[in-house]
Write a protein that holds these residues in place. Structure first.
Motif, short mmCIF file in Angstrom:
data_model
loop_
_atom_site.label_atom_id
_atom_site.label_comp_id
_atom_site.label_asym_id
_atom_site.label_seq_id
_atom_site.Cartn_x
_atom_site.Cartn_y
_atom_site.Cartn_z
N LYS A 35 6.26 -8.08 1.99
CA LYS A 35 5.03 -8.18 1.19
C LYS A 35 3.76 -8.20 2.04
O LYS A 35 2.66 -8.03 1.51
N ALA A 36 3.88 -8.43 3.34
CA ALA A 36 2.73 -8.38 4.23
C ALA A 36 2.43 -6.93 4.60
O ALA A 36 3.23 -6.02 4.35
N TYR A 37 1.27 -6.73 5.22
CA TYR A 37 0.94 -5.39 5.72
C TYR A 37 1.86 -5.01 6.88
O TYR A 37 2.37 -3.89 6.95
N GLN A 38 2.06 -5.96 7.78
CA GLN A 38 2.84 -5.65 8.98
C GLN A 38 3.49 -6.92 9.53
O GLN A 38 2.95 -8.01 9.42
N MET A 39 4.66 -6.74 10.13
CA MET A 39 5.32 -7.84 10.83
C MET A 39 5.64 -7.39 12.25
O MET A 39 6.16 -6.30 12.49
N THR A 46 5.54 -1.59 8.77
CA THR A 46 4.12 -1.46 8.45
C THR A 46 4.02 -0.87 7.05
O THR A 46 4.64 0.15 6.76
N ASN A 47 3.24 -1.50 6.20
CA ASN A 47 3.07 -1.06 4.82
C ASN A 47 1.82 -0.19 4.65
O ASN A 47 1.10 0.09 5.62
N SER A 48 1.55 0.16 3.42
CA SER A 48 0.36 0.92 3.07
C SER A 48 -0.90 0.18 3.50
O SER A 48 -0.95 -1.07 3.48
N ASP A 49 -1.91 0.95 3.89
CA ASP A 49 -3.18 0.35 4.31
C ASP A 49 -3.83 -0.48 3.21
O ASP A 49 -4.69 -1.33 3.48
N THR A 50 -3.46 -0.25 1.96
CA THR A 50 -4.12 -0.92 0.83
C THR A 50 -3.40 -2.17 0.36
O THR A 50 -3.90 -2.87 -0.52
N ILE A 51 -2.25 -2.48 0.92
CA ILE A 51 -1.50 -3.64 0.44
C ILE A 51 -2.30 -4.92 0.69
O ILE A 51 -2.92 -5.10 1.74
N ASN A 52 -2.33 -5.79 -0.30
CA ASN A 52 -3.04 -7.07 -0.24
C ASN A 52 -4.53 -6.90 0.08
O ASN A 52 -5.16 -7.77 0.69
N SER A 53 -5.10 -5.78 -0.35
CA SER A 53 -6.50 -5.49 -0.02
C SER A 53 -7.47 -6.51 -0.63
O SER A 53 -8.60 -6.65 -0.16
N SER A 54 -7.02 -7.21 -1.68
CA SER A 54 -7.89 -8.22 -2.31
C SER A 54 -7.91 -9.54 -1.55
O SER A 54 -8.70 -10.43 -1.88
N TYR A 55 -7.06 -9.69 -0.56
CA TYR A 55 -7.00 -10.94 0.19
C TYR A 55 -8.35 -11.23 0.84
O TYR A 55 -8.85 -10.43 1.62
N ASN A 56 -8.91 -12.38 0.52
CA ASN A 56 -10.23 -12.76 1.01
C ASN A 56 -10.08 -13.69 2.21
O ASN A 56 -9.83 -14.89 2.07
N ARG A 57 -10.25 -13.13 3.39
CA ARG A 57 -10.04 -13.91 4.60
C ARG A 57 -11.10 -15.01 4.76
O ARG A 57 -10.79 -16.10 5.24
N LYS A 60 0.86 -10.02 9.47
CA LYS A 60 -0.50 -9.56 9.17
C LYS A 60 -0.56 -9.28 7.67
O LYS A 60 0.09 -8.36 7.17
N ILE A 61 -1.34 -10.08 6.96
CA ILE A 61 -1.30 -10.04 5.51
C ILE A 61 -1.92 -8.75 4.97
O ILE A 61 -1.40 -8.14 4.03
N LYS A 62 -3.02 -8.31 5.55
CA LYS A 62 -3.59 -7.01 5.19
C LYS A 62 -4.11 -6.35 6.44
O LYS A 62 -4.26 -7.00 7.49
N LYS A 63 -4.39 -5.06 6.35
CA LYS A 63 -4.81 -4.32 7.53
C LYS A 63 -6.20 -4.71 7.98
O LYS A 63 -6.44 -4.94 9.17
N SER A 64 -7.11 -4.77 7.04
CA SER A 64 -8.51 -5.02 7.38
C SER A 64 -8.72 -6.44 7.89
O SER A 64 -8.10 -7.38 7.41
#
Length: 240
Positions: free
Chosen positions: A146-150, A35-46, A234-238
């Motif tokens: 590079k993802a938020y979580q695997m 699990t990575n930082s909560d902010t990783i890939n935060s710009s990803y527009n779902r 999971k590409i980003k947390k949000s």
């Protein structure tokens, strides 16, 4: 009501699984690989990723150069080329690494149809399912992460853990399938969920398997008696 709340109120079994997920107590059958930082890939527009999926999941797909070639050997595949397009062209994630380099854990880009040292290079991680997993996740404990979580499930556990998977994934997240030898063989992307149904989109070298109408539960059931694993990226947390 937001999407997370809707997931939590579908059914008691789903609510329990979602409660476990929300409170960070882990997964009943799935193994969290990192699990990575909560902010990783935060710009990803779902939302934009889903719009891209709806536009290009069916034939003929995205036909604008240079993203039309996906290779024909172990480092190339139409399914993963499409997933990479969703992340970059749809979701707005930038390229990774250095043009001309082809390290699976570092580099992920597409400037042209050939692997380096071509002057129009693409990385193996852009088009190869296994290399993509090594970049965004891990293979045998090592990878780019590079993802938020695997999260990883055995094929059989994935079926019995469907509610758990439904509660944890969001539109634009990636699902990959790993065979009994440990080789990643296919990539899909989540684009819709409602009333306990989660739909995935994909491309394939087989024309029959292009499109939007695949239900994840059915996909998992079809593989449950095969050796191997299901990998969730999971590409980003949000979820927004």
């Amino acid at each position: 009501m937001n999407k997370f709340s809707k997931k939590l109120t579908t059914a008691l079994g789903v609510a329990v699984a979602a409660f476990t997920f929300i409170n960070g107590t882990g997964y009943a059958a799935g193994s969290i690989e990192f699990t990575n930082s909560d902010t990783i890939n935060s710009s990803y527009n779902r939302t934009n990723a889903v719009s891209f999926i709806k536009s290009y999941a069916a034939k003929p797909g995205y036909t604008t150069s240079p993203f039309t070639s996906y290779g024909g050997n172990s480092d190339g595949g139409d399914c993963t080329n499409f997933v990479s397009e969703v992340l970059h062209l749809g979701g707005g994630l930038g390229f990774h690494g250095t043009k001309g380099n082809n390290s699976n854990t570092v580099d992920w880009y597409y400037y042209g149809p050939h692997v380096p040292p071509s002057t129009q290079p693409r990385t193996s991680s852009w088009t190869g399912a296994h290399q993509f997993r090594e970049h965004w996740g891990v293979v045998n404990g090592g990878g780019g992460k590079k993802a938020y979580q695997m999260i990883k499930y055995t094929n059989k556990d994935a079926v019995s853990s469907y509610n758990e998977i439904y509660s944890s994934l969001w539109n634009g997240d990636i699902i990959q399938y790993v065979d009994a030898t440990g080789h990643t063989v296919h990539s899909q992307v989540v684009w819709n969920f409602a009333n306990q149904t989660m739909n995935v989109a994909q491309h394939s070298t087989n024309d029959r398997y292009w499109g939007l109408d695949m239900g994840l539960r059915t996909e998992l059931e079809n593989r449950q008696d095969q050796g191997g694993h299901v990998v969730l990226l999971k590409i980003k947390k949000s979820g927004s």
